[in-house]
Design a protein around this motif. Structure first.
Motif, mmCIF file in Angstrom:
data_model
loop_
_atom_site.group_PDB
_atom_site.id
_atom_site.type_symbol
_atom_site.label_atom_id
_atom_site.label_comp_id
_atom_site.label_asym_id
_atom_site.label_seq_id
_atom_site.Cartn_x
_atom_site.Cartn_y
_atom_site.Cartn_z
ATOM 1 N N UNK A 60 22.795 -39.294 38.084
ATOM 2 C CA UNK A 60 21.536 -38.992 38.750
ATOM 3 C C UNK A 60 21.596 -39.262 40.252
ATOM 4 N N UNK A 61 22.208 -40.381 40.630
ATOM 5 C CA UNK A 61 22.308 -40.732 42.050
ATOM 6 C C UNK A 61 23.142 -39.707 42.813
ATOM 7 N N UNK A 62 24.275 -39.332 42.246
ATOM 8 C CA UNK A 62 25.138 -38.348 42.892
ATOM 9 C C UNK A 62 24.443 -36.999 43.019
ATOM 10 N N UNK A 63 23.690 -36.608 41.991
ATOM 11 C CA UNK A 63 22.983 -35.329 42.037
ATOM 12 C C UNK A 63 21.957 -35.307 43.171
ATOM 13 N N UNK A 64 21.209 -36.397 43.319
ATOM 14 C CA UNK A 64 20.204 -36.472 44.382
ATOM 15 C C UNK A 64 20.876 -36.434 45.749
ATOM 16 N N UNK A 65 21.955 -37.193 45.904
ATOM 17 C CA UNK A 65 22.676 -37.214 47.185
ATOM 18 C C UNK A 65 23.220 -35.831 47.528
ATOM 19 N N UNK A 66 23.816 -35.155 46.544
ATOM 20 C CA UNK A 66 24.405 -33.841 46.798
ATOM 21 C C UNK A 66 23.334 -32.806 47.104
ATOM 22 N N UNK A 67 22.223 -32.833 46.367
ATOM 23 C CA UNK A 67 21.128 -31.904 46.636
ATOM 24 C C UNK A 67 20.581 -32.100 48.043
ATOM 25 N N UNK A 68 20.434 -33.364 48.442
ATOM 26 C CA UNK A 68 19.918 -33.664 49.783
ATOM 27 C C UNK A 68 20.868 -33.153 50.866
ATOM 28 N N UNK A 69 22.164 -33.383 50.688
ATOM 29 C CA UNK A 69 23.146 -32.953 51.691
ATOM 30 C C UNK A 69 23.198 -31.436 51.787
ATOM 31 N N UNK A 70 23.238 -30.740 50.642
ATOM 32 C CA UNK A 70 23.307 -29.280 50.654
ATOM 33 C C UNK A 70 22.041 -28.670 51.237
ATOM 34 N N UNK A 71 20.875 -29.291 50.982
ATOM 35 C CA UNK A 71 19.623 -28.786 51.532
ATOM 36 C C UNK A 71 19.614 -28.920 53.057
#
Length: 331
Positions: A14-25
């Motif tokens: 979950x943490x990695x998904x949030x971090x990756x979504x934030x960076x890609x956005x």
């Protein structure tokens, strides 16, 4: 953004998904600000200028210029056109490409180059193994297989389209020719931008990197181009012009074929870095590739773990920081 995460097919917590979504956005937002992104039927502002030339991806509707495809609006003087962000490879004269031999025909080799049609490398459009500039003879044609054979990977330059519509290549320099002791990677051609230099020697790793404009990328052991052509040596060996005993010759050939373990590790590390950047949709330049390689080494990331979830996230976050710093410098 969700579609891209599905395409990555990573086992993210979950943490990695949030971090990756934030960076890609953030990367997407910065890209939108940096360029005029348009979709089909969008109106392209031209400020009512006279003599506007409507180029590829545009049309005239009720006196306005509208886009007929998704992409980035580009302007060259009076010309307005839309450059597709995920376009297929379109050859241009002078392009450096990497291809694979799929057929040997009379006086020519046919190559797969990630294009809608195969390319042709004529026997007359490349240097012969003996290095002498002369007319090609029937003997040269009979010996074509001793130069390149099926499945060989070759680097060449786009010469142009012929009257019959075929794409012709040329390899009249020592930097072109057969590629050995490495691996061939296939990426979308739009990720490789045309630049002045597509041949790169990564000295710290003893690796050669060739970014083919057609989306074929070669990563292999560094080859010295000091005038001693490998093809010339191979041809001499075949003709028996090198005076060695049979045992000595066999030892010589084995030594030539063996790539040191450390170099093989570097080749795999660079190749995995290219795969990672490709999966994230980042443009492939030597600077970005080397930064990714060095980041994996400094963080003690194993070669196989470059393609693991955590390093994906770290790479996306590092790209955000890089673009933010570039924006500040320009400001």
């Amino acid at each position: 953004m969700t579609t891209m995460l599905r395409e990555l097919r990573l086992s993210l917590n979950q943490t990695q998904r949030v971090r990756l979504q934030s960076a890609l956005q953030r990367l997407q937002d910065m890209a939108s600000l940096a360029s005029a992104v348009t979709v089909v039927a969008d109106t392209i502002p031209v400020n009512h200028e006279d003599s506007i030339l409507k180029g590829h991806g545009t049309s005239d509707l009720n006196g306005e210029v509208v886009a007929t495809l998704c992409g980035v609006v580009e302007r060259v003087n009076k010309l307005v056109y839309v450059r597709a962000q995920r376009a297929r490879y379109k050859p241009e004269v002078g392009d450096i490409i990497v291809g694979r031999v799929i057929e040997i025909a009379p006086k020519r080799w046919r190559l797969e180059i990630n294009f809608s049609q195969d390319a042709v490398l004529m026997l007359s459009s490349m240097n012969l193994p003996d290095g002498i500039q002369r007319r090609r003879t029937a003997v040269d044609e009979l010996n074509m297989r001793s130069i390149f054979e099926e499945n060989d990977v070759i680097c060449a330059e786009v010469r142009g389209f012929q009257h019959d519509g075929s794409l012709h290549l040329q390899a009249r320099s020592q930097k072109y020719g057969k590629l050995e002791r490495g691996m061939l990677l296939t990426v979308p051609a739009y990720l490789v931008k045309r630049r002045k230099q597509h041949f790169h020697h990564l000295e710290n790793y003893g690796v050669d990197l060739i970014l083919g404009c057609n989306g074929f990328i070669w990563v292999g052991e560094h080859v010295n181009s000091n005038g001693e052509n490998d093809m010339m040596v191979d041809q001499e060996n075949r003709e028996g012009l090198v005076n060695k005993s049979e045992v000595g010759q066999a030892t010589y050939e084995v030594q030539e074929q063996i790539t040191p373990l450390e170099i093989r590790k570097h080749v795999c590390r660079v190749a995995n870095s290219v795969r990672l950047l490709c999966a994230l949709g980042f443009s492939l330049t030597v600077e970005v590739i080397v930064d990714t390689v060095e980041a994996s080494i400094s963080s003690n990331t194993d070669i196989k773990d470059i393609l693991a979830a955590e390093f994906y996230v770290q790479t996306a976050e590092r790209e955000v920081q890089r673009r933010v710093s570039l924006t500040r410098r320009k400001g």
